[in-house]
Design an enzyme around this catalytic site. Structure first.
Site, mmCIF file in Angstrom:
data_model
loop_
_atom_site.group_PDB
_atom_site.id
_atom_site.type_symbol
_atom_site.label_atom_id
_atom_site.label_comp_id
_atom_site.label_asym_id
_atom_site.label_seq_id
_atom_site.Cartn_x
_atom_site.Cartn_y
_atom_site.Cartn_z
ATOM 1 C CG ASP A 30 -2.069 0.968 1.107
ATOM 2 O OD1 ASP A 30 -3.220 0.531 1.039
ATOM 3 O OD2 ASP A 30 -1.802 2.197 1.080
ATOM 4 N N GLY A 92 -15.741 2.403 3.668
ATOM 5 C CA GLY A 92 -14.445 3.051 3.492
ATOM 6 C C GLY A 92 -13.701 2.646 2.237
ATOM 7 C CG HIS A 99 -8.430 -3.005 -2.399
ATOM 8 N ND1 HIS A 99 -9.358 -2.386 -3.211
ATOM 9 C CD2 HIS A 99 -8.386 -2.270 -1.263
ATOM 10 C CE1 HIS A 99 -9.856 -1.328 -2.597
ATOM 11 N NE2 HIS A 99 -9.289 -1.238 -1.394
ATOM 12 C CG HIS A 101 -6.797 -2.978 3.147
ATOM 13 N ND1 HIS A 101 -6.045 -1.834 2.986
ATOM 14 C CD2 HIS A 101 -8.002 -2.715 2.574
ATOM 15 C CE1 HIS A 101 -6.769 -0.917 2.344
ATOM 16 N NE2 HIS A 101 -7.947 -1.426 2.086
HETATM 17 P P1 5GP Z 1 -9.663 1.316 0.308
HETATM 18 O O1 5GP Z 1 -9.737 2.697 0.935
HETATM 19 O O2 5GP Z 1 -10.390 1.288 -1.019
HETATM 20 O O3 5GP Z 1 -10.064 0.195 1.226
HETATM 21 O O4 5GP Z 1 -8.142 1.050 0.034
HETATM 22 C C1 5GP Z 1 -7.453 1.628 -1.030
HETATM 23 C C2 5GP Z 1 -5.998 1.593 -0.664
HETATM 24 O O5 5GP Z 1 -5.250 1.816 -1.826
HETATM 25 C C3 5GP Z 1 -5.598 2.676 0.355
HETATM 26 O O6 5GP Z 1 -5.062 2.054 1.521
HETATM 27 C C4 5GP Z 1 -4.574 3.514 -0.399
HETATM 28 O O7 5GP Z 1 -3.498 3.935 0.413
HETATM 29 C C5 5GP Z 1 -4.118 2.554 -1.490
HETATM 30 N N1 5GP Z 1 -3.688 3.216 -2.710
HETATM 31 C C6 5GP Z 1 -4.315 4.255 -3.335
HETATM 32 N N2 5GP Z 1 -3.644 4.591 -4.451
HETATM 33 C C7 5GP Z 1 -2.584 3.743 -4.531
HETATM 34 C C8 5GP Z 1 -1.521 3.591 -5.480
HETATM 35 O O8 5GP Z 1 -1.421 4.294 -6.492
HETATM 36 N N3 5GP Z 1 -0.602 2.622 -5.245
HETATM 37 C C9 5GP Z 1 -0.698 1.796 -4.134
HETATM 38 N N4 5GP Z 1 0.265 0.876 -3.999
HETATM 39 N N5 5GP Z 1 -1.686 1.918 -3.234
HETATM 40 C C10 5GP Z 1 -2.626 2.858 -3.425
#
Ligand code: 5GP
Ligand code: ZN
Length: 113
Positions: A30, A92, A99, A101
């Site tokens: 991340d 969130g 994905h 985490h």
């Molecule tokens: P969500 O908020 O959808 O559960 O998680 C999305 C995750 O993607 C976040 O933890 C954020 O930090 C990560 N993220 C967003 N943009 C990028 C990126 O360009 N590269 C990587 N490696 N992670 C990303």
């Protein structure tokens, strides 16, 4: 920019630090880590969320198995770790490519924020 950020990572068009690669799944760090180990595990194909992923034969299993393999590789399988699918607006979820985490390397608290 590709239409989907994580499809861009799968295609190699968006840079990412990959940790493990499978036939149907990819694990990468991340960009904004919330724990010493914070890795995202995704299917190579685009599915919007965990329910859509679960509708595909065996693919959810592969995502969870690869997350565990990352935990072993990072040396956090004994101490424990957390797997999370943020789903939808109030869950969130900010990226619309499912994905998982994988978080670990520090004690996790409950309830989550
Ligand atoms: P969500 O908020 O959808 O559960 O998680 C999305 C995750 O993607 C976040 O933890 C954020 O930090 C990560 N993220 C967003 N943009 C990028 C990126 O360009 N590269 C990587 N490696 N992670 C990303
Ligand atoms: Zn995608």
């Amino acid at each position: 920019m590709p239409e989907c950020l994580f499809c861009g990572i799968v295609a190699g068009e968006v840079p990412a630090t990959k940790v493990l690669e499978g036939d149907r799944t990819v694990a990468f760090r991340d960009v904004n880590p919330q724990a010493p180990t914070h890795v995202l595990v995704i299917p190579r194909d685009h599915y919007p969320d965990a329910a859509a992923l679960a509708a595909v034969g065996g693919l959810l299993d592969e995502v969870v198995t690869q997350a565990h393999q990352v935990a072993v590789k990072e040396g956090i399988d004994d101490s424990g770790y957390r797997m999370v699918f943020n789903t939808g607006r109030e869950g969130g979820q900010t990226v619309g490519h499912v994905h998982l985490h994988l978080l670990g390397g520090r004690p996790m608290t409950w309830p989550p924020g």
